[in-house]
Write a protein that holds these residues in place. Structure first.
Motif, PDB file in Angstrom:
ATOM      1  N   GLY A  14      19.609  11.276  -4.568  1.00 24.18           N
ATOM      2  CA  GLY A  14      19.483  10.864  -3.184  1.00 24.18           C
ATOM      3  C   GLY A  14      20.739  11.000  -2.495  1.00 24.18           C
ATOM      4  N   ASP A  15      20.562  10.659  -1.043  1.00 18.57           N
ATOM      5  CA  ASP A  15      21.578  10.836  -0.171  1.00 18.57           C
ATOM      6  C   ASP A  15      21.846   9.289   0.175  1.00 18.57           C
ATOM      7  OD1 ASP A  15      19.560  10.603   1.585  1.00 18.57           O
ATOM      8  OD2 ASP A  15      19.724  12.531   2.361  1.00 18.57           O
ATOM      9  N   SER A  16      22.193   9.189   1.425  1.00 15.67           N
ATOM     10  CA  SER A  16      22.664   7.611   2.047  1.00 15.67           C
ATOM     11  C   SER A  16      21.347   7.031   2.235  1.00 15.67           C
ATOM     12  CB  SER A  16      23.290   7.870   3.242  1.00 15.67           C
ATOM     13  OG  SER A  16      22.454   8.564   4.304  1.00 15.67           O
ATOM     14  N   HIS A  17      20.149   7.568   2.091  1.00 17.65           N
ATOM     15  CA  HIS A  17      18.975   6.782   2.175  1.00 17.65           C
ATOM     16  C   HIS A  17      18.655   5.820   1.014  1.00 17.65           C
ATOM     17  CE1 HIS A  17      17.397   8.413   5.919  1.00 17.65           C
ATOM     18  NE2 HIS A  17      17.840   9.463   5.405  1.00 17.65           N
ATOM     19  N   PHE A  18      19.581   6.323  -0.131  1.00 17.45           N
ATOM     20  CA  PHE A  18      19.401   5.654  -1.381  1.00 17.45           C
ATOM     21  C   PHE A  18      20.742   4.526  -1.645  1.00 17.45           C
ATOM     22  CE2 PHE A  18      16.310   8.899  -1.925  1.00 17.45           C
ATOM     23  CZ  PHE A  18      15.341   8.234  -2.891  1.00 17.45           C
ATOM     24  N   GLY A  19      21.389   4.413  -0.594  1.00 19.93           N
ATOM     25  CA  GLY A  19      22.889   3.898  -0.707  1.00 19.93           C
ATOM     26  C   GLY A  19      22.935   2.403  -0.939  1.00 19.93           C
ATOM     27  N   ILE A  25      16.475   3.223  -2.548  1.00 21.50           N
ATOM     28  CA  ILE A  25      17.001   2.724  -3.969  1.00 21.50           C
ATOM     29  C   ILE A  25      16.251   1.336  -4.486  1.00 21.50           C
ATOM     30  CG2 ILE A  25      18.921   1.343  -3.654  1.00 21.50           C
ATOM     31  CD1 ILE A  25      20.440   2.963  -5.635  1.00 21.50           C
ATOM     32  N   SER A  41      18.048   5.897 -10.333  1.00 22.15           N
ATOM     33  CA  SER A  41      18.319   6.411  -8.927  1.00 22.15           C
ATOM     34  C   SER A  41      19.807   6.685  -8.841  1.00 22.15           C
ATOM     35  CB  SER A  41      17.781   5.840  -7.605  1.00 22.15           C
ATOM     36  OG  SER A  41      16.549   5.742  -7.682  1.00 22.15           O
ATOM     37  N   SER A  43      22.912   7.958  -5.689  1.00 19.99           N
ATOM     38  CA  SER A  43      23.203   8.211  -4.304  1.00 19.99           C
ATOM     39  C   SER A  43      24.540   8.646  -4.249  1.00 19.99           C
ATOM     40  CB  SER A  43      22.735   6.934  -3.422  1.00 19.99           C
ATOM     41  OG  SER A  43      23.233   7.229  -2.093  1.00 19.99           O
ATOM     42  N   CYS A  45      26.479   9.452  -0.679  1.00 21.19           N
ATOM     43  CA  CYS A  45      26.210   9.351   0.745  1.00 21.19           C
ATOM     44  C   CYS A  45      27.232  10.423   1.523  1.00 21.19           C
ATOM     45  CB  CYS A  45      26.942   8.017   1.109  1.00 21.19           C
ATOM     46  SG  CYS A  45      27.137   7.747   2.848  1.00 21.19           S
ATOM     47  N   THR A  62      28.940   5.758  -3.278  1.00 17.34           N
ATOM     48  CA  THR A  62      27.938   6.328  -4.235  1.00 17.34           C
ATOM     49  C   THR A  62      27.219   4.903  -4.550  1.00 17.34           C
ATOM     50  OG1 THR A  62      29.540   5.855  -6.050  1.00 17.34           O
ATOM     51  CG2 THR A  62      28.996   8.312  -5.430  1.00 17.34           C
ATOM     52  N   GLN A  64      24.117   3.568  -7.536  1.00 19.92           N
ATOM     53  CA  GLN A  64      23.211   3.797  -8.559  1.00 19.92           C
ATOM     54  C   GLN A  64      22.400   2.623  -9.069  1.00 19.92           C
ATOM     55  OE1 GLN A  64      26.295   5.007 -11.441  1.00 19.92           O
ATOM     56  NE2 GLN A  64      25.435   3.654 -12.949  1.00 19.92           N
TER      57      GLN A  64
END
Length: 220
Positions: A14-19, A25, A41, A43, A45, A62, A64
């Protein structure tokens, strides 16, 4: 509900939506786990999808998280990605989910950068194809208009429709079908509030669980 995804092992990129905490996340991951899945997951960003092909530094950090464990975050020079080959070896997923769209949408540009988008998407899908692992690609959600990222509903709609045509062999997940434009609150136009990510995570988990490709992977 708890056993619907039993047997499914997901690797999410993912990107920042999982940050961070209270982003996808946790909200999406916890809901998928509740339904029986194993989830890891990762991430990156502010980064394009190709960042997962090699060891690179993610511009704004990042994160995880493996299953229900703690979130590990890194910033600055320490925010290095782990190549997808290694992530697959570590986590042994039977499905990969890529949730990266906002970072390649070119929201600040007058014209959507189609060639760049296709190049970035294809770089990662070609790699996933070579691994012969089923995959989903989650498209952009509406967010709210304005803010520093200059996100607009029109560009989200355009980006969503275009990405749906270039993510093969991944199955496309249309996030814009999960809510009405602007329905989930954000604090900057792009990233949601705690309530927004709760709503997004629940809706996305529900959509993923319904997909035939996901159910087939869960039964393996």
């Amino acid at each position: 509900m708890q056993s619907v995804l039993m047997g499914l092992s997901l690797l999410i990129l993912g990107d920042s939506h999982f940050g961070m905490q209270n982003y996808l996340i946790t909200t999406l991951q916890d809901e998928l786990i509740r339904r029986g899945a194993k989830v890891a997951s990762y991430s990156a960003c502010g980064s394009p999808p190709s960042i997962w092909l090699t060891v690179r530094v993610a511009s704004c950090g990042t994160a995880q998280r493996v299953q229900s464990g703690a979130i590990t975050q890194q910033t600055g020079a320490n925010a290095k990605t782990t190549p997808i080959d290694q992530l697959v070896s570590q986590n042994k997923p039977n499905m990969i989910v890529v949730a990266m769209a906002d970072t390649i949408g070119g929201y600040t540009k007058p014209q959507m950068p189609k060639e760049e988008i296709q190049e970035q998407v294809t770089a990662l899908t070609d790699k996933i194809r070579s691994m012969n692992i089923p995959c989903l690609w989650v498209g952009p959600s509406w967010g709210t208009e304005g803010g520093p990222f200059m996100k607009t509903f029109a560009r989200v709609d355009e980006l969503n429709k275009y990405m749906a045509t270039v993510v093969s062999p991944c199955t496309y997940v249309d996030s814009t079908k999960l809510s009405k434009p602007g329905a989930w609150p954000t604090f900057d136009g792009q990233h949601y509030t705690v309530d927004g990510y709760k709503a997004y995570g629940a809706a996305l988990a529900d959509q993923i669980a319904k997909m035939p490709e996901v159910q087939a992977s869960a039964k393996r």
